[in-house]
Scaffold this active site. Structure first.
Site, PDB file in Angstrom:
ATOM      1  N   SER A 134       0.846  -1.188   0.000  1.00 29.73           N
ATOM      2  CA  SER A 134       0.000   0.000   0.000  1.00 29.73           C
ATOM      3  C   SER A 134       0.877   1.233   0.000  1.00 29.73           C
ATOM      4  O   SER A 134       2.062   1.173   0.375  1.00 29.73           O
ATOM      5  CB  SER A 134      -0.878   0.004   1.257  1.00 29.73           C
ATOM      6  OG  SER A 134      -1.535   1.246   1.430  1.00 29.73           O
ATOM      7  N   TYR A 147      -3.355  -0.492  10.421  1.00 25.76           N
ATOM      8  CA  TYR A 147      -3.120  -0.925   9.042  1.00 25.76           C
ATOM      9  C   TYR A 147      -1.736  -0.510   8.570  1.00 25.76           C
ATOM     10  O   TYR A 147      -1.005  -1.298   7.933  1.00 25.76           O
ATOM     11  CB  TYR A 147      -4.200  -0.328   8.143  1.00 25.76           C
ATOM     12  CG  TYR A 147      -4.121  -0.750   6.697  1.00 25.76           C
ATOM     13  CD1 TYR A 147      -4.572  -2.008   6.302  1.00 25.76           C
ATOM     14  CD2 TYR A 147      -3.622   0.112   5.722  1.00 25.76           C
ATOM     15  CE1 TYR A 147      -4.517  -2.398   4.967  1.00 25.76           C
ATOM     16  CE2 TYR A 147      -3.563  -0.267   4.397  1.00 25.76           C
ATOM     17  CZ  TYR A 147      -4.018  -1.521   4.019  1.00 25.76           C
ATOM     18  OH  TYR A 147      -3.948  -1.893   2.698  1.00 25.76           O
TER      19      TYR A 147
END
Length: 276
Positions: A134, A147
């Site tokens: 990501s 996250y």
């Protein structure tokens, strides 16, 4: 080369599903794994081989991979680690149990599956392992601490694997998307409800005005959001290029965040990032 095989996890929707459909159309034998058996059944109705693999369930990783290898005669050309979930909330509001669960799903399960696949690829003399990271694997964003922690850890493990596998016929690649159309926000509600006591938080007003409306309001597009197909195009290059890149960034925010972290002072980057 004969038919190439790939195991993709997290194929119920979004990036995984688009990758599975596109690669099958390109002639790959795709094993499209999902966490829930109901999603596996739906994909089997679509013509896929779909083992159940839940990154948070070590037994399903062992049995799912065994199912794939039994079908291929013990070979696997590529693995695309994908899927997982978020846990929205201020870092101070995330209990250790919540961190354990998101790390199990976003990192520990990926690690276990990868460890099992590497000897297979080494024995056959080739292989590609692609990790879907990501922009938050090298950047940061408020309320995404859990996250962000899993993706930073994934990036670190992947970089070390690349060093350790140098000279072997196994390529390890990172894909680093930014905002991509998916059900990620919708699916994150369950973790938020399970672990975040937002009304008792020192940040309760911020939850009320920003986070809760974002999680439960209309699921509009984020700025610079691209469809899942944009990730698949990078995946194709990572899988099929003779010499793939070490990492592939997707979307404008992914590129801007990368360069900002290298060209701007840290406090300026924080000041800009804090606006989002």
């Amino acid at each position: 080369m004969g038919e190439r095989s790939i195991l993709i996890t997290g194929c119920s929707s979004g990036i995984g599903l688009d990758a599975a459909r596109t690669l099958r159309a390109r002639g790959w034998r795709v094993f499209a794994a999902c966490r829930r058996e109901a999603d596996c059944a739906r994909l089997r109705d679509e013509g896929f081989e779909s083992p159940r693999i839940d990154h948070g369930d070590m037994e399903s990783i062992a049995t799912g991979l065994a199912e794939v290898l039994a079908a291929t005669g013990g070979r696997l050309d590529a693995l695309f680690n994908n899927g997982g979930h978020g846990l929205t909330g201020a870092v101070e509001d995330v209990p250790v149990e919540g961190l354990r669960e998101i790390f199990a799903s976003n990192l520990f399960g990926w690690h276990e599956l990868t460890r099992r696949v590497i000897p297979v690829m080494r024995a056959q003399g080739h292989g590609r392992i692609v990790q879907c990271s990501s922009v938050l694997g090298y950047g940061a964003m408020r309320w995404r601490g859990a996250y962000v922690a899993t993706k930073h850890a994934l990036e670190g493990l992947t970089k070390v694997m690349r060093l350790e596998l140098r000279g072997e016929p196994i390529e390890v690649v990172l894909i680093q998307p930014g905002p991509v159309t998916s059900d990620f926000r919708f699916k994150g509600r369950a973790m938020f409800e399970k672990y975040i006591d937002w009304e008792a938080s020192a940040h309760a007003e911020m939850y009320r005005t920003e986070l809760v409306p974002r999680l439960y309001g209309p699921q509009g597009k984020d700025s610079f959001e691209l469809p899942a197909a944009a990730v698949t195009q990078k995946l194709i290059h990572a899988l099929e290029a003779r010499r793939p890149r070490a990492r592939y960034r997707v979307t404008l925010p992914a590129h801007v965040t990368w360069w900002a972290g290298r060209l701007l002072p840290g406090r300026l980057v924080e000041a800009i990032t804090a606006q989002f």
